[in-house]
Design an enzyme around this catalytic site. Sequence first.
Site, PDB file in Angstrom:
ATOM      1  N   GLU A  28      30.770  52.158  43.411  1.00 30.80           N
ATOM      2  CA  GLU A  28      32.046  52.716  43.206  1.00 30.80           C
ATOM      3  C   GLU A  28      32.442  53.808  44.362  1.00 30.80           C
ATOM      4  O   GLU A  28      31.741  55.031  44.212  1.00 30.80           O
ATOM      5  CB  GLU A  28      32.454  53.376  41.823  1.00 30.80           C
ATOM      6  CG  GLU A  28      32.291  52.592  40.709  1.00 30.80           C
ATOM      7  CD  GLU A  28      33.326  51.210  40.954  1.00 30.80           C
ATOM      8  OE1 GLU A  28      34.237  51.566  41.507  1.00 30.80           O
ATOM      9  OE2 GLU A  28      33.225  50.075  40.286  1.00 30.80           O
ATOM     10  N   CYS A  35      38.852  59.885  44.127  1.00 33.11           N
ATOM     11  CA  CYS A  35      38.102  58.753  44.927  1.00 33.11           C
ATOM     12  C   CYS A  35      39.600  57.979  45.230  1.00 33.11           C
ATOM     13  O   CYS A  35      39.534  57.143  45.994  1.00 33.11           O
ATOM     14  CB  CYS A  35      37.060  58.147  44.241  1.00 33.11           C
ATOM     15  SG  CYS A  35      37.375  57.227  42.683  1.00 33.11           S
TER      16      CYS A  35
END
Length: 489
Positions: free
Chosen positions: A232, A266
């Site tokens: 991720e 993110c």
Amino acid sequence: MDRTLDPTLDPALDQSLTGTPLRALQDAFHAMVARSRAEPAPDLAERLDRLARLRAVVADNEERFRQAISADFGHRSAVETTIAETMLVFSEIRHATKHLKSWMTSQRVATALQFLPARNRLMPQPLGVVGIIAPWNYPLQLTLAPAIGAIAAGNRVIIKPSELVPHFSALLKETVGRRFDATEVLVTGIEDEIAKGFAHLPFDHLVFTGSTRVGRLVAEAAGRNLTPITLELGGKSPAIIDASADLNEAAERIAYGKLLNAGQTCIAPDYVLVPENSVQSFAEKVRAQMRRMFGTDPANKDYTSVISDRHYARLEGLVADAAQRGAKLLQPARPDDPNWKAHRKFPPTLILSATEAMAVMQEEIFGPVLPVLGYRDPDDAIAFVNARDRPLALYWFGKDSNARDEVLSRTISGGVTINDCLFHFTQINQPMGGVGASGTGAYHGEWGFRTFSKLKPVFYRSKFNRLADLDPPYGGKIARLEKLMRFMS
């Protein structure tokens, strides 16, 4: 590889590690592997019990976790910790608890006609031991979300927290240690040697959340053991403002998506593409919304600090480089203003006239800095996005469904939210994951259960099945069977 017998981490690592944190981790790992092989498939009751204990870890220490995370950041908005971390963890556990029985049930799969009578089933089984290398930006949620999927799938878990959140890491280690045996769920220390050696352990699956640069190193280390990996990562997630968009609405939602956690997200919008005749007005609207939400006082408790002096200096460098190269800045104060720097609060900054030569357009910003760029034609905006690495998220604002669908069909990203930011991440029935440089693999809800399971195909042959006709000696029976199979194909 026999993961229960191989005593080494990696041939390149020092083998004289007796008494070190890395040796202790290695020993704990092998003990966990041995236990997982001896008890490979915990039943529903055991998995539900582990999920309940994990929930208790958070519920019983919710305020302590808020305080620890805030101490690590210098200041973290308590509301942001609650809504973006604690509540999402509770939601994930509740969802898994509700659906786990059906997830664990073997799935019926159709059997091709020529192989009847017979049955096919997909049988979900735990992989074994899952390693999680956790990030610092949402330390509770991004640590426990993959752990929930792994536990639901019947695995045992080892978590390596980030060294940038020592208060949180110590608290997680303490609270998990009270609720779980070390062969069920284990939280490691944050020593440098553990950070360097963790990915070299031959896990049955490894999850890493963090930067693309470090992700490459983790993938390389895991690859030596052929360890399956979920990455991720991040990258430069664009927001595209269509000509049909309500600029006031888009400005409000982008301001929130950008400044949540001070941009240390993110999937935060990294830059905005706006019709070129609206760049200035849109930037002013975003600035007004940022002021409305967070004011201009660095002591505002709703506005989160940057995680460290090093990251603050990195953001200063990005903004200074843009200014030196001719960009126009919209900000309430200079980043070196003592009032802001003392709180390690970075002033929300909009950058106009950004160019590709600027560092701010070459690397993920990961902070409250937002370039606003103009485009002439929707095709130009799509081409701009496609000329770069595939992002973890993409945001589109507008009312023109044809323009929307054109962007959706011609761009590839980890996920998309239409007419807002971030919220695709919160959809528990949807997978969360990147693509290309923004990551690989996915989790959330049933997607996490599948990621951390082996879906084993099982073929059940009936005693009435004529597959024996395939045996030698070959002759007319094979010709008849071949004719039948060709007819059915």
